[in-house]
Design a protein around this motif. Structure first.
Motif, mmCIF file in Angstrom:
data_model
loop_
_atom_site.group_PDB
_atom_site.id
_atom_site.type_symbol
_atom_site.label_atom_id
_atom_site.label_comp_id
_atom_site.label_asym_id
_atom_site.label_seq_id
_atom_site.Cartn_x
_atom_site.Cartn_y
_atom_site.Cartn_z
ATOM 1 N N LEU A 1 0.845 -1.096 0.028
ATOM 2 C CA LEU A 1 0.025 -0.053 -0.039
ATOM 3 C C LEU A 1 0.804 1.096 0.016
ATOM 4 C CD1 LEU A 1 -2.601 -0.947 2.541
ATOM 5 C CD2 LEU A 1 -2.860 -1.096 0.227
ATOM 6 N N SER A 2 0.312 2.380 -0.490
ATOM 7 C CA SER A 2 1.046 3.841 -0.608
ATOM 8 C C SER A 2 0.809 4.326 0.827
ATOM 9 C CB SER A 2 0.585 4.647 -1.651
ATOM 10 O OG SER A 2 1.254 5.827 -1.736
ATOM 11 N N SER A 3 1.285 3.699 1.795
ATOM 12 C CA SER A 3 1.078 4.178 3.184
ATOM 13 C C SER A 3 2.268 3.673 4.070
ATOM 14 C CB SER A 3 -0.212 3.655 3.938
ATOM 15 O OG SER A 3 -0.339 3.967 5.282
ATOM 16 N N ASP A 4 2.851 4.484 5.039
ATOM 17 C CA ASP A 4 3.824 4.236 6.013
ATOM 18 C C ASP A 4 3.505 4.432 7.397
ATOM 19 O OD1 ASP A 4 3.619 6.943 6.204
ATOM 20 O OD2 ASP A 4 5.859 7.352 5.897
ATOM 21 N N SER A 5 2.219 4.386 7.642
ATOM 22 C CA SER A 5 1.596 4.413 9.014
ATOM 23 C C SER A 5 1.737 2.835 9.560
ATOM 24 C CB SER A 5 0.065 4.985 9.063
ATOM 25 O OG SER A 5 -0.720 3.743 8.359
ATOM 26 N N PRO A 6 1.705 2.890 10.797
ATOM 27 C CA PRO A 6 1.607 1.395 11.470
ATOM 28 C C PRO A 6 0.312 0.477 10.757
ATOM 29 C CG PRO A 6 2.290 2.835 13.096
ATOM 30 C CD PRO A 6 1.716 3.813 11.917
ATOM 31 N N VAL A 7 -0.859 1.104 10.583
ATOM 32 C CA VAL A 7 -1.872 0.541 10.163
ATOM 33 C C VAL A 7 -1.743 0.128 8.719
ATOM 34 C CG1 VAL A 7 -4.182 0.699 9.398
ATOM 35 C CG2 VAL A 7 -3.487 1.800 11.576
ATOM 36 N N GLY A 8 -1.127 1.118 7.719
ATOM 37 C CA GLY A 8 -0.799 0.795 6.399
ATOM 38 C C GLY A 8 0.132 -0.373 6.058
ATOM 39 N N ILE A 9 1.183 -0.495 7.002
ATOM 40 C CA ILE A 9 2.399 -1.425 7.113
ATOM 41 C C ILE A 9 1.673 -2.713 7.346
ATOM 42 C CG2 ILE A 9 4.599 -2.324 8.100
ATOM 43 C CD1 ILE A 9 4.898 0.293 6.187
#
Length: 263
Positions: free
Chosen positions: A67-75
């Motif tokens: 995913l294009s996300s680097d938050s803990p949720v995204g990872i």
């Protein structure tokens, strides 16, 4: 003929795996299955699958899950998608052995799926320790889900055995990155300078920053501190590598891009 699968999800990991992949590809006793996913398929991280193709490797599976996300949720969601994708890939290809290297969360998803699918795993670079990072827990988790272990030193072999693995399945063959040191044809300074448009004959710093992923935004503060130190050396050129797709990684890229504009 044994079907040996190799997974790579990051550029640095692929560099270490290159000669292993090439050796399997050239072996008359093995059929190479190459699974490529994660950052290799992301334009944001250089779409490095092109390099793998340019190296002459046929890619068995492209694994889209990042995913294009680097938050803990995204990872964590990327980890979940990687697990689902891995289950499908293993079911389609039915390898006899899966080779994994290191401590990335993407590799852990492949290890989990392989464990459930009863596909043996050969793990490279187990037994190592990394303070303050999720890498250590992931690395040891992959070790416990693996069946054959290729470590880099005797100390790491002993640690893998301490984790409960069978000594007869633990082999210290050294770090595969040494193969590149021995086998690669190196450029001279002039050619290298021209290839990257950077004069390496003048004083410079080569900087790689490894964030402390278990600290909330601690990696951001530490990078800002590092940049303040680098600013004390205005006569030195800088080569700074980008981070991987880790927690808060895109924030680190934002900071580095801003520093590049003013330096």
């Amino acid at each position: 003929m044994r079907k040996i699968a190799v997974f790579t999800g990051a550029r640095a990991e692929y560099g270490l795996l290159y000669w292993i992949i090439k050796g399997i590809q050239e072996s008359p006793n093995a059929e190479l299955q190459l699974y490529v996913g994660g950052m290799h398929l992301s334009p944001e991280f250089g779409y490095t699958i092109d390099q793998i193709v340019a190296d002459g490797f046929n890619i068995t599976e492209k694994m889209e899950f990042l995913l294009s996300s680097d938050s803990p949720v995204g990872i964590t969601k990327s980890l979940g998608l990687a697990l689902i994708t891995a289950a499908e890939v293993l079911d389609r290809n039915k390898p006899d052995l899966l080779v994994l290297l290191g401590d990335r969360f993407e590799s852990m998803a492949l290890a989990q799926a392989s464990m459930v699918a009863c596909v043996p795993v050969a793990h490279i670079h187990g037994g190592e320790t990394t303070e303050g990072l999720i890498d250590e827990a992931i690395r040891h988790s992959i070790t416990k889900m693996s069946h054959i272990h290729f470590t880099a030193t005797d100390e790491y072999s002993k640690r893998v055995i301490q984790l409960g693995e069978q000594p007869s399945k633990v082999f210290n063959f050294g770090a595969p990155g040494i193969d590149s040191i021995v086998k690669l044809s190196l450029m001279d300074k002039v050619t290298l300078s021209e290839s990257i448009s950077f004069d390496i004959t003048s004083p410079y710093f080569m900087v790689t920053y490894h964030p402390v992923t278990l600290e909330h935004l601690g990696s951001v503060d530490s990078l800002n501190n590092l940049i303040q130190v680098l600013e004390l050396y205005p006569d030195y050129q800088l080569v700074i590598t980008y981070p991987n797709a880790d927690t808060h990684g895109r924030k680190l890229i934002e900071i580095l891009d801003a520093f590049k504009k003013i330096s």
